[in-house]
Design a protein around this motif. Structure first.
Motif, PDB file in Angstrom:
ATOM      1  N   PHE A  86      38.008  78.153  23.292  1.00 31.68           N
ATOM      2  CA  PHE A  86      36.569  78.296  23.029  1.00 31.68           C
ATOM      3  C   PHE A  86      35.751  77.873  24.246  1.00 31.68           C
ATOM      4  N   LYS A  87      34.581  78.465  24.392  1.00 30.85           N
ATOM      5  CA  LYS A  87      33.553  77.907  25.264  1.00 30.85           C
ATOM      6  C   LYS A  87      32.943  76.730  24.500  1.00 30.85           C
ATOM      7  N   LYS A 125      34.079  83.363  16.135  1.00 29.31           N
ATOM      8  CA  LYS A 125      33.185  82.695  17.108  1.00 29.31           C
ATOM      9  C   LYS A 125      33.939  82.418  18.408  1.00 29.31           C
ATOM     10  N   GLU A 126      33.207  82.505  19.515  1.00 23.20           N
ATOM     11  CA  GLU A 126      33.824  82.218  20.813  1.00 23.20           C
ATOM     12  C   GLU A 126      33.338  80.908  21.398  1.00 23.20           C
ATOM     13  N   THR A 127      32.248  80.375  20.819  1.00 23.11           N
ATOM     14  CA  THR A 127      31.628  79.172  21.367  1.00 23.11           C
ATOM     15  C   THR A 127      31.488  78.112  20.289  1.00 23.11           C
ATOM     16  N   LYS A 149      37.518  80.262  14.373  1.00 22.83           N
ATOM     17  CA  LYS A 149      38.325  81.434  14.760  1.00 22.83           C
ATOM     18  C   LYS A 149      38.221  82.532  13.712  1.00 22.83           C
TER      19      LYS A 149
END
Ligand SMILES: *Cc1c(COP(=O)(O)O)cnc(C)c1O
Length: 306
Positions: free
Chosen positions: A85-86, A59-61, A55
């Motif tokens: 998250f993805k 990052k989103e993944t 976080k």
């Protein structure tokens, strides 16, 4: 059964078993398996600071690696989804791609994890820079979590398994895979305590991982109770696990905690622990693996885990 303390859904349970009733040692179980219904035990601890770091880095993944029965893959799927998250799971074994999903992988997909199957060869070379670059091309930017989840932040999370409630124990026993969890436990242990790691794999090579994280030496690793290696199981182990559940009310998992508790009981019977000592066995979770193992046991016409 006596519950000694209960905190954050984790508790210490006194275990009374007929088999060891005549021995002077007292056996307790640290119920890390109760922390969370989906992200069990040590995998929760190992992910805690990694998700915070992901976080922080914006990052989103999350991307991670594992075999088809991996507790870690299941944990990343559940924890990642909960934290927004993805998630992407790189799974060992191309042949599994078109096959019906086992319970671990269908659980991961139910948590919206995207599965990507690669050959065993490619899996072996997964950490080469060109392979990481290929994954970035496929999936965009991600926070990578290693196979089994072990890194410095994971070790930091596992230090929190111990607390003032665990100081009074003479021995701390736990199962060892990559060695990340035991590294945290050794770091957080008191100098009067001996930490005993029961390897779920053939060999005690995890010492080198432990030495990356701590210079403390109040530990010992054994592979005496690995039942021949990772994922190996026989009717003796299944019967032990079923008997333990009947007597204590606690389910153990077939890859890690079943073997460890079996080993602890055998060692008590063999007189391997000091007289009148207090032994704390850590239940690191992994119960999601029972259903998948029962399918394998049925095929081999071995008894089922109850
Ligand atoms: C992954 C796992 C372990 C091993 O943890 P490491 O940090 O890899 O040594 C032990 N018990 C259970 C239930 C696990 O899922």
């Amino acid at each position: 059964m006596i519950v000694m303390f209960s905190e954050n859904n984790s508790e210490i349970l006194k275990i009374e078993l007929n088999d060891i009733a005549s021995h002077s040692q007292e056996l307790f179980l640290l119920r890390e398996d109760m922390i969370d219904p989906f992200v069990s035990g040590n995998k929760f601890r190992k992910l805690h600071y990694n998700l915070k770091e992901a976080k922080l880095q914006g990052k989103e993944t999350l991307l991670t690696y594992g075999g088809a029965y991996s507790n870690h893959v299941a944990a990343v799927a559940a924890a990642g989804r909960r934290e927004g998250f993805k998630t992407i799971g790189i799974i060992r074994g191309e042949e599994l791609d078109g096959a019906p999903r086992n319970t671990t992988l269908s659980f991961a997909e139910s948590q919206d994890m995207q599965l990507h199957f690669i050959s065993r060869d490619a899996y072996r070379n997964k950490d080469r820079p060109q392979n990481l670059a290929k994954l970035t091309e496929l999936f965009g930017d991600f926070y990578a979590i290693p196979e089994g989840g072990t890194n410095a932040l994971a070790v930091k999370g596992c230090e929190e398994m111990l607390s003032e409630h665990t100081h009074k124990f003479d021995y701390i026993c736990l199962s060892v895979g990559t060695g990340g969890t035991i590294s945290g436990v050794i770091k957080a242990s008191q100098s009067h305590q001996k930490v005993i790691g029961f390897s779920a794999l053939k060999g005690t090579f995890q010492v080198s991982e432990i030495q990356k994280h701590t210079s403390k030496t109040n530990f010992k690793l054994l592979d005496t109770y690995s039942f021949g290696g990772y994922g190996k199981i026989d009717s003796t182990l299944v019967r032990f696990m079923n008997g333990f559940k009947k007597e204590s009310g606690v389910a153990l998992d077939p890859l890690y905690t079943g073997k460890m508790v079996y080993g602890v009981v055998e060692m008590i019977k063999a007189g391997a622990f000091k007289e009148n000592s207090r032994i704390l066995a850590v239940h690191t979770g992994g119960l999601q693996g029972i259903a998948g193992m029962n399918v394998v046991l049925k095929k081999k016409q071995l008894p089922q885990i109850e």
